[in-house]
Scaffold this motif. Structure first.
Motif, mmCIF file in Angstrom:
data_model
loop_
_atom_site.group_PDB
_atom_site.id
_atom_site.type_symbol
_atom_site.label_atom_id
_atom_site.label_comp_id
_atom_site.label_asym_id
_atom_site.label_seq_id
_atom_site.Cartn_x
_atom_site.Cartn_y
_atom_site.Cartn_z
ATOM 1 N N LYS A 14 2.485 15.953 -8.714
ATOM 2 C CA LYS A 14 2.762 17.488 -9.117
ATOM 3 C C LYS A 14 2.153 17.582 -10.648
ATOM 4 O O LYS A 14 2.041 19.120 -10.781
ATOM 5 C CB LYS A 14 4.563 17.494 -9.336
ATOM 6 C CG LYS A 14 5.104 17.404 -7.999
ATOM 7 C CD LYS A 14 6.637 17.696 -8.044
ATOM 8 C CE LYS A 14 7.263 17.656 -6.585
ATOM 9 N NZ LYS A 14 8.929 17.952 -6.749
ATOM 10 N N ALA A 15 1.893 16.733 -11.363
ATOM 11 C CA ALA A 15 1.105 17.178 -12.512
ATOM 12 C C ALA A 15 -0.200 17.431 -12.446
ATOM 13 O O ALA A 15 -1.125 17.347 -13.392
ATOM 14 C CB ALA A 15 1.313 15.803 -13.478
ATOM 15 N N CYS A 29 0.721 -1.348 -0.021
ATOM 16 C CA CYS A 29 0.127 0.051 -0.147
ATOM 17 C C CYS A 29 0.822 1.165 -0.204
ATOM 18 O O CYS A 29 1.755 1.135 0.719
ATOM 19 C CB CYS A 29 -0.932 -0.134 1.182
ATOM 20 S SG CYS A 29 -2.397 -1.107 1.062
ATOM 21 N N LEU A 30 0.466 2.233 -0.793
ATOM 22 C CA LEU A 30 0.991 3.408 -0.933
ATOM 23 C C LEU A 30 -0.150 4.290 -0.048
ATOM 24 O O LEU A 30 -1.140 4.680 -0.595
ATOM 25 C CB LEU A 30 1.200 4.138 -2.222
ATOM 26 C CG LEU A 30 2.303 5.180 -2.429
ATOM 27 C CD1 LEU A 30 2.353 5.395 -3.772
ATOM 28 C CD2 LEU A 30 1.264 6.715 -1.800
ATOM 29 N N VAL A 31 0.307 4.402 1.312
ATOM 30 C CA VAL A 31 -0.886 4.996 2.106
ATOM 31 C C VAL A 31 -0.672 6.589 2.411
ATOM 32 O O VAL A 31 0.156 7.057 2.508
ATOM 33 C CB VAL A 31 -0.702 4.511 3.600
ATOM 34 C CG1 VAL A 31 -1.693 4.961 4.518
ATOM 35 C CG2 VAL A 31 -0.698 2.946 3.688
ATOM 36 N N GLU A 32 -1.829 7.342 2.080
ATOM 37 C CA GLU A 32 -1.941 8.498 1.832
ATOM 38 C C GLU A 32 -2.623 9.215 3.193
ATOM 39 O O GLU A 32 -3.760 8.646 3.605
ATOM 40 C CB GLU A 32 -2.705 9.272 0.541
ATOM 41 C CG GLU A 32 -1.971 8.754 -0.667
ATOM 42 C CD GLU A 32 -3.180 9.037 -1.926
ATOM 43 O OE1 GLU A 32 -2.607 9.124 -2.770
ATOM 44 O OE2 GLU A 32 -4.234 8.894 -1.673
ATOM 45 N N HIS A 33 -2.019 10.143 3.805
ATOM 46 C CA HIS A 33 -2.849 10.910 4.992
ATOM 47 C C HIS A 33 -2.482 12.247 4.849
ATOM 48 O O HIS A 33 -1.100 12.410 5.062
ATOM 49 C CB HIS A 33 -2.545 10.104 6.268
ATOM 50 C CG HIS A 33 -3.274 10.482 7.416
ATOM 51 N ND1 HIS A 33 -4.545 10.340 7.611
ATOM 52 C CD2 HIS A 33 -2.763 11.349 8.550
ATOM 53 C CE1 HIS A 33 -5.029 11.032 8.617
ATOM 54 N NE2 HIS A 33 -3.824 11.609 9.192
ATOM 55 N N ASP A 34 -3.068 13.299 5.138
ATOM 56 C CA ASP A 34 -2.712 14.726 5.118
ATOM 57 C C ASP A 34 -1.846 15.087 4.256
ATOM 58 O O ASP A 34 -0.600 15.843 4.773
ATOM 59 C CB ASP A 34 -2.382 15.168 6.656
ATOM 60 C CG ASP A 34 -3.351 15.091 7.682
ATOM 61 O OD1 ASP A 34 -4.814 15.157 7.040
ATOM 62 O OD2 ASP A 34 -3.306 14.968 8.758
ATOM 63 N N ASN A 35 -1.898 14.695 2.944
ATOM 64 C CA ASN A 35 -0.635 14.919 1.829
ATOM 65 C C ASN A 35 0.601 14.536 2.226
ATOM 66 O O ASN A 35 1.563 14.890 1.656
ATOM 67 C CB ASN A 35 -0.696 16.552 1.876
ATOM 68 C CG ASN A 35 -1.965 17.090 1.306
ATOM 69 O OD1 ASN A 35 -2.659 16.471 0.175
ATOM 70 N ND2 ASN A 35 -2.507 18.324 1.804
ATOM 71 N N LYS A 36 0.697 13.393 3.046
ATOM 72 C CA LYS A 36 1.921 12.688 3.065
ATOM 73 C C LYS A 36 1.734 11.202 2.850
ATOM 74 O O LYS A 36 0.425 10.781 2.785
ATOM 75 C CB LYS A 36 2.219 12.694 4.565
ATOM 76 C CG LYS A 36 2.614 14.342 5.027
ATOM 77 C CD LYS A 36 2.844 14.512 6.425
ATOM 78 C CE LYS A 36 3.319 15.967 6.880
ATOM 79 N NZ LYS A 36 3.528 15.971 8.425
ATOM 80 N N VAL A 37 2.674 10.391 2.820
ATOM 81 C CA VAL A 37 2.658 9.029 2.555
ATOM 82 C C VAL A 37 3.423 8.331 3.656
ATOM 83 O O VAL A 37 4.141 8.776 4.344
ATOM 84 C CB VAL A 37 3.431 8.563 1.278
ATOM 85 C CG1 VAL A 37 2.540 9.237 0.208
ATOM 86 C CG2 VAL A 37 4.961 9.025 1.296
ATOM 87 N N LYS A 54 8.613 7.713 -7.111
ATOM 88 C CA LYS A 54 9.166 8.712 -7.948
ATOM 89 C C LYS A 54 7.733 8.956 -9.031
ATOM 90 O O LYS A 54 7.416 10.025 -9.428
ATOM 91 C CB LYS A 54 10.200 7.941 -9.110
ATOM 92 C CG LYS A 54 11.519 8.528 -8.130
ATOM 93 C CD LYS A 54 12.639 8.391 -9.008
ATOM 94 C CE LYS A 54 13.875 8.862 -8.256
ATOM 95 N NZ LYS A 54 15.013 8.705 -8.973
ATOM 96 N N MET A 55 7.114 7.891 -9.354
ATOM 97 C CA MET A 55 5.892 7.983 -10.328
ATOM 98 C C MET A 55 4.859 8.496 -9.566
ATOM 99 O O MET A 55 4.159 9.509 -10.051
ATOM 100 C CB MET A 55 5.537 6.408 -10.785
ATOM 101 C CG MET A 55 6.450 6.020 -11.686
ATOM 102 S SD MET A 55 5.833 4.285 -12.638
ATOM 103 C CE MET A 55 5.548 3.368 -10.981
ATOM 104 N N ILE A 75 5.826 14.639 0.531
ATOM 105 C CA ILE A 75 6.817 14.045 -0.810
ATOM 106 C C ILE A 75 8.024 14.831 -1.018
ATOM 107 O O ILE A 75 8.841 14.103 -1.561
ATOM 108 C CB ILE A 75 5.570 14.214 -2.073
ATOM 109 C CG1 ILE A 75 5.505 16.055 -2.345
ATOM 110 C CG2 ILE A 75 4.260 13.524 -1.809
ATOM 111 C CD1 ILE A 75 4.699 16.007 -3.826
ATOM 112 N N ASP A 76 8.179 15.837 -0.450
ATOM 113 C CA ASP A 76 9.463 16.637 -0.739
ATOM 114 C C ASP A 76 10.384 16.184 0.303
ATOM 115 O O ASP A 76 11.658 16.678 0.421
ATOM 116 C CB ASP A 76 9.576 18.173 -0.724
ATOM 117 C CG ASP A 76 8.614 18.762 -2.051
ATOM 118 O OD1 ASP A 76 8.752 18.078 -3.006
ATOM 119 O OD2 ASP A 76 8.091 19.624 -1.679
ATOM 120 N N ASP A 77 9.980 15.392 1.448
ATOM 121 C CA ASP A 77 10.797 14.965 2.404
ATOM 122 C C ASP A 77 11.213 13.603 2.307
ATOM 123 O O ASP A 77 11.779 12.988 3.308
ATOM 124 C CB ASP A 77 10.112 15.328 3.695
ATOM 125 C CG ASP A 77 9.938 16.752 3.802
ATOM 126 O OD1 ASP A 77 10.884 17.533 3.384
ATOM 127 O OD2 ASP A 77 9.010 17.255 4.678
#
Length: 217
Positions: A184-185, A64-72, A177-178, A159-161
Motif C-alpha cells: 500500500k505504501a 516463501c511469500l509467493v506472488e502471482h497476479d497481485n495475489k499471494v 501485515k508487513m 491482499i484485501d481478501d
C-alpha cells in the motif's frame, strides 16, 4: 571414609530444577543433569559421565511469500498444530541445504508449486519457542499449484481478501501485515523483528504476542 564424586575437567554448579530437555549425552549416552557450567550464566544439560555440555540452539524455519497476479499463495494446513488454518508454505531447513533452497523445497512440498526466489523479505525471531524465520518473496514459475500431503487446499488471495481470522501462526500474521503495508505504501522493504510470545499463548492468537525491534530497510 567418604566417597569423592568423580572429577571432571569441567567444574559445574548444581541447580535444583526440572527435567533437562536433553536427557542423555549425545557423545557417551550417560544421563545429563541441569547445571550452570563455570564461566557461564545459563543452565545447560551437562553429561554426568564425560562432562560434555549440550547446547540448545534455535531452529531455522524458512518459507516463501509467493506472488502471482497481485495475489499471494496460502496453504490450509492438513496437520497439527493449527489444522485447517491458512499459512505460508514454510518449514525447517534441512542439513545440507541453504535457506533459499529450503524455502523452495517447502513450497514444492506443501503447494506443489515451482517458484523462483525474488528477494529476502523478513527475518522474524521468536525467542520463547526457539525459532528464527526467514521469509523470501518468490514468484510462480508456472501458474500450476495444488495441495501437497500436508495441505488441505491451496489458494491465491488478493491482499484485501487474506483470511486474517484463520491464519495459523503469529509469524504468518506479522509477515502478511508487513507485506500489505509495503504494498500500500508502494515500496517493498526487508524487515526484521522479534515476536515475543506470552506464556501459554496459542500460536495464532492475535492478542498474545508483541512485536519488538522492528527494523526495515
Amino acid at each position: 571414609m567418604g566417597i569423592s564424586p568423580p572429577r571432571h575437567r569441567l567444574r559445574i554448579k548444581l541447580l535444583q530444577v526440572g527435567n533437562p530437555n536433553i536427557r542423555f549425552c549425545q557423545a557417551c549416552g550417560s544421563p545429563t543433569k541441569q547445571v550452570i557450567p563455570d564461566g557461564e550464566e545459563k543452565v545447560r544439560s551437562v553429561c554426568t559421565g564425560c562432562g560434555r555440555i549440550h547446547y540448545e540452539n534455535p531452529k531455522m524455519v524458512v518459507g516463501c511469500l509467493v506472488e502471482h497476479d497481485n495475489k499471494v499463495l496460502l496453504c490450509r494446513r492438513k496437520i497439527e498444530p493449527s489444522y485447517g488454518l491458512w499459512t505460508l508454505p514454510a518449514g525447517y531447513v534441512e542439513v545440507g541445504e541453504s535457506a533459499a533452497g529450503g524455502a523452495i523445497r517447502e513450497t514444492l512440498e506443501e503447494a506443489r508449486a515451482e517458484v523462483e526466489i525474488l528477494s529476502p523479505f523478513a527475518q522474524l525471531d521468536i525467542p520463547r519457542i526457539g525459532q528464527s524465520y526467514i521469509i523470501f518473496r518468490a514468484r510462480l514459475k508456472t501458474p500450476d499449484f495444488s495441495p501437497g500431503p500436508e495441505s488441505l487446499e491451496c489458494a491465491l488471495f488478493a491482499i484485501d481478501d487474506i483470511p486474517f481470522h484463520s491464519l495459523a501462526f503469529s509469524s504468518v500474521i506479522v509477515t502478511l501485515k508487513m507485506y500489505i503495508e509495503d504494498i500500500k505504501a508502494g515500496k517493498l522493504k526487508f524487515h526484521y523483528c522479534t515476536i515475543n510470545k506470552r506464556p501459554g499463548a496459542s500460536p495464532s492468537d492475535l492478542r498474545t504476542f508483541d512485536i519488538d525491534y522492528h527494523l526495515h530497510s
